[in-house]
Scaffold this motif. Structure first.
Motif, mmCIF file in Angstrom:
data_model
loop_
_atom_site.group_PDB
_atom_site.id
_atom_site.type_symbol
_atom_site.label_atom_id
_atom_site.label_comp_id
_atom_site.label_asym_id
_atom_site.label_seq_id
_atom_site.Cartn_x
_atom_site.Cartn_y
_atom_site.Cartn_z
ATOM 1 N N ALA A 190 -58.547 -28.277 43.874
ATOM 2 C CA ALA A 190 -58.584 -27.045 43.087
ATOM 3 C C ALA A 190 -57.671 -25.984 43.693
ATOM 4 C CB ALA A 190 -60.020 -26.526 43.006
ATOM 5 N N VAL A 191 -57.665 -25.876 45.022
ATOM 6 C CA VAL A 191 -56.779 -24.917 45.686
ATOM 7 C C VAL A 191 -55.326 -25.263 45.424
ATOM 8 C CG1 VAL A 191 -56.033 -24.048 47.935
ATOM 9 C CG2 VAL A 191 -58.473 -24.364 47.460
ATOM 10 N N ILE A 192 -54.978 -26.552 45.505
ATOM 11 C CA ILE A 192 -53.599 -26.981 45.232
ATOM 12 C C ILE A 192 -53.216 -26.648 43.800
ATOM 13 C CG2 ILE A 192 -52.097 -29.002 45.035
ATOM 14 C CD1 ILE A 192 -53.693 -30.240 47.351
ATOM 15 N N LEU A 193 -54.149 -26.840 42.861
ATOM 16 C CA LEU A 193 -53.876 -26.530 41.456
ATOM 17 C C LEU A 193 -53.617 -25.036 41.263
ATOM 18 C CD1 LEU A 193 -53.748 -27.421 38.492
ATOM 19 C CD2 LEU A 193 -56.223 -27.122 38.366
ATOM 20 N N ILE A 194 -54.395 -24.200 41.936
ATOM 21 C CA ILE A 194 -54.196 -22.751 41.824
ATOM 22 C C ILE A 194 -52.822 -22.358 42.352
ATOM 23 C CG2 ILE A 194 -54.983 -20.517 42.680
ATOM 24 C CD1 ILE A 194 -57.831 -21.633 42.611
ATOM 25 N N PHE A 195 -52.426 -22.910 43.495
ATOM 26 C CA PHE A 195 -51.096 -22.621 44.038
ATOM 27 C C PHE A 195 -49.997 -23.063 43.085
ATOM 28 C CE2 PHE A 195 -53.129 -22.267 48.288
ATOM 29 C CZ PHE A 195 -52.545 -21.070 48.677
ATOM 30 N N ALA A 196 -50.195 -24.223 42.460
ATOM 31 C CA ALA A 196 -49.193 -24.722 41.521
ATOM 32 C C ALA A 196 -49.069 -23.802 40.315
ATOM 33 C CB ALA A 196 -49.552 -26.137 41.071
ATOM 34 N N LEU A 197 -50.201 -23.311 39.803
ATOM 35 C CA LEU A 197 -50.172 -22.402 38.660
ATOM 36 C C LEU A 197 -49.483 -21.082 39.018
ATOM 37 C CD1 LEU A 197 -53.757 -22.937 37.182
ATOM 38 C CD2 LEU A 197 -51.590 -23.689 36.183
ATOM 39 N N VAL A 198 -49.743 -20.610 40.225
ATOM 40 C CA VAL A 198 -49.134 -19.346 40.643
ATOM 41 C C VAL A 198 -47.620 -19.473 40.735
ATOM 42 C CG1 VAL A 198 -48.947 -17.689 42.552
ATOM 43 C CG2 VAL A 198 -51.191 -18.505 41.822
ATOM 44 N N THR A 199 -47.133 -20.603 41.216
ATOM 45 C CA THR A 199 -45.686 -20.778 41.355
ATOM 46 C C THR A 199 -44.979 -20.877 40.008
ATOM 47 O OG1 THR A 199 -46.004 -23.189 41.547
ATOM 48 C CG2 THR A 199 -45.889 -21.920 43.591
ATOM 49 N N ILE A 200 -45.680 -21.251 38.946
ATOM 50 C CA ILE A 200 -45.057 -21.353 37.625
ATOM 51 C C ILE A 200 -44.624 -19.985 37.127
ATOM 52 C CG2 ILE A 200 -45.476 -21.929 35.202
ATOM 53 C CD1 ILE A 200 -47.355 -24.142 36.176
ATOM 54 N N ASP A 201 -45.516 -19.012 37.188
ATOM 55 C CA ASP A 201 -45.213 -17.647 36.736
ATOM 56 C C ASP A 201 -46.063 -16.686 37.564
ATOM 57 O OD1 ASP A 201 -44.528 -15.355 35.443
ATOM 58 O OD2 ASP A 201 -44.979 -16.061 33.423
ATOM 59 N N PRO A 202 -45.632 -16.366 38.788
ATOM 60 C CA PRO A 202 -46.477 -15.588 39.703
ATOM 61 C C PRO A 202 -47.043 -14.298 39.130
ATOM 62 C CG PRO A 202 -44.558 -16.425 40.851
ATOM 63 C CD PRO A 202 -44.354 -16.735 39.400
ATOM 64 N N PRO A 203 -46.234 -13.417 38.531
ATOM 65 C CA PRO A 203 -46.812 -12.131 38.104
ATOM 66 C C PRO A 203 -47.895 -12.274 37.048
ATOM 67 C CG PRO A 203 -44.582 -12.377 37.253
ATOM 68 C CD PRO A 203 -44.801 -13.479 38.241
ATOM 69 N N ARG A 204 -47.666 -13.135 36.048
ATOM 70 C CA ARG A 204 -48.636 -13.249 34.957
ATOM 71 C C ARG A 204 -49.874 -14.035 35.361
ATOM 72 N NH1 ARG A 204 -43.660 -12.749 33.230
ATOM 73 N NH2 ARG A 204 -43.219 -11.371 31.472
ATOM 74 N N VAL A 205 -49.698 -15.066 36.201
ATOM 75 C CA VAL A 205 -50.865 -15.818 36.670
ATOM 76 C C VAL A 205 -51.724 -14.949 37.583
ATOM 77 C CG1 VAL A 205 -51.624 -17.798 38.039
ATOM 78 C CG2 VAL A 205 -49.726 -18.053 36.441
ATOM 79 N N LEU A 206 -51.094 -14.195 38.488
ATOM 80 C CA LEU A 206 -51.850 -13.308 39.371
ATOM 81 C C LEU A 206 -52.535 -12.197 38.574
ATOM 82 C CD1 LEU A 206 -49.360 -13.009 42.370
ATOM 83 C CD2 LEU A 206 -51.542 -14.235 42.335
ATOM 84 N N MET A 207 -51.858 -11.705 37.532
ATOM 85 C CA MET A 207 -52.473 -10.687 36.694
ATOM 86 C C MET A 207 -53.676 -11.264 35.951
ATOM 87 S SD MET A 207 -50.773 -8.091 33.898
ATOM 88 C CE MET A 207 -50.044 -9.387 32.916
ATOM 89 N N SER A 208 -53.575 -12.502 35.482
ATOM 90 C CA SER A 208 -54.696 -13.139 34.787
ATOM 91 C C SER A 208 -55.893 -13.298 35.722
ATOM 92 C CB SER A 208 -54.271 -14.508 34.242
ATOM 93 O OG SER A 208 -53.198 -14.377 33.325
ATOM 94 N N ILE A 209 -55.629 -13.719 36.970
ATOM 95 C CA ILE A 209 -56.716 -13.869 37.944
ATOM 96 C C ILE A 209 -57.371 -12.519 38.216
ATOM 97 C CG2 ILE A 209 -57.255 -14.495 40.316
ATOM 98 C CD1 ILE A 209 -55.017 -16.573 40.172
ATOM 99 N N ALA A 210 -56.541 -11.485 38.385
ATOM 100 C CA ALA A 210 -57.076 -10.144 38.658
ATOM 101 C C ALA A 210 -57.881 -9.623 37.481
ATOM 102 C CB ALA A 210 -55.927 -9.188 38.992
ATOM 103 N N ILE A 211 -57.426 -9.895 36.256
ATOM 104 C CA ILE A 211 -58.148 -9.437 35.064
ATOM 105 C C ILE A 211 -59.501 -10.140 34.960
ATOM 106 C CG2 ILE A 211 -58.150 -9.493 32.547
ATOM 107 C CD1 ILE A 211 -55.138 -8.978 32.642
#
Length: 290
Positions: A228-249
């Motif tokens: 699961a941690v590896i998957l999260i890192f992979a998602l973040v690398t695809i589009d860092p600003p929008r993925v991080l914003m989604s997590i924060a939201i």
């Protein structure tokens, strides 16, 4: 004689009579006992200094119009802020000085920096409303940190009272990072201002948020957790600003949603108990009538 006296007193404060380098003195735990110790721990405070520098760099970059670098610097400050406390606990180098230094660093990195960066990016187009939105965020950040400092040791460490300042900064910084190359009009700027105010108010609310401090990083976890941690890192690398914003939201909305859910359950439990009391009274009344 006076010159000689001056050389003897060099580096010594007149009020305390202690060498300047030894002024920091506090109680620390050693082998289960409280002892007096001078000086500070280097490693955790060095990491805190890195977080402070990242926040300062974000302000400078935002003032220069380099909004992408400014937003990234705020996220770097978040990473270092989460690391210094963990390192202090793992190495048993916690101290009252470190707590206060970390709080001051948070005020710069997650209070001033996000407000000034988002103001330079969008809010300056709104005139006085933009100034007010940025100031409300800064003031709420300061109030939130002051309240947190007074509640240390008296509240459940597994929960934050109000949205924590790094998560609030993540919302603001991710907005800037996701839209740094956009032409910001008055409509988008107004939305950004409303979000900035709302995030600031959430910091001083009484809504509870999970702190995740109960997670044991030294213990064993199921193998699927690592995937699961590896998957999260992979998602973040695809589009860092929008993925991080989604997590924060998602984290930001988790508090109000949980609060509403608890309210609904409490009201439902209250209505069920009232119905049971009413049914009991009716049954007793029918028995008396018989």
């Amino acid at each position: 004689m006076s010159a000689k006296r001056g050389s003897l007193n060099e580096g010594v404060e007149e009020e305390s009579g202690l060498p300047v380098a030894e002024h920091i003195e506090e109680e620390v735990s050693a082998s289960g006992k409280k002892v007096r110790a001078r000086g500070i721990y280097l490693l955790p405070n060095l990491i805190t200094t890195g977080a402070l520098f990242s926040g300062f760099y974000a302000i400078v970059a935002g003032m220069g119009g380099n909004f992408e670098a400014a937003a990234i610097a705020i996220f770097v400050a978040m990473l270092l802020d989460g690391l210094d406390g963990r390192v202090a606990r793992l190495t048993n180098t916690q101290s009252a000085f470190g707590v206060q230094y970390d709080s001051l660093s948070d005020m710069v990195s997650f209070g001033l920096a996000p407000a000034l960066v988002v103001f330079s990016w969008a809010l300056d187009k709104l005139g006085k409303f933009g100034w007010a939105a940025a100031f409300i965020y800064v003031a709420c950040g300061a109030l939130r940190l002051a309240r947190f400092n007074t509640q240390v040791g008296t509240v459940d460490k597994n929960f934050f009272i109000g949205l924590n300042s790094p998560s609030a900064a993540a919302i603001v910084a991710s907005m800037v990072w996701a839209g740094f190359d956009l032409e910001v009009g008055s409509g988008l700027a107004f939305i950004v201002g409303v979000v900035t105010i709302a995030v600031g108010l959430l910091m001083v609310s009484n809504i509870r948020y999970s702190s995740f401090k109960g997670v044991d990083f030294k213990g064993r976890v199921p193998f699927v957790m690592m995937l699961a941690v590896i998957l999260i890192f992979a998602l973040v690398t695809i589009d860092p600003p929008r993925v991080l914003m989604s997590i924060a939201i998602v984290y930001t909305f988790s508090g109000p949603v949980a609060w509403i859910w608890r309210r609904l359950r409490k009201s439902h439990a209250g209505s069920v108990s009232d119905e049971s009391v009413a049914e009991t009274a009716d049954s007793e009344g029918s028995k008396e009538g018989d």
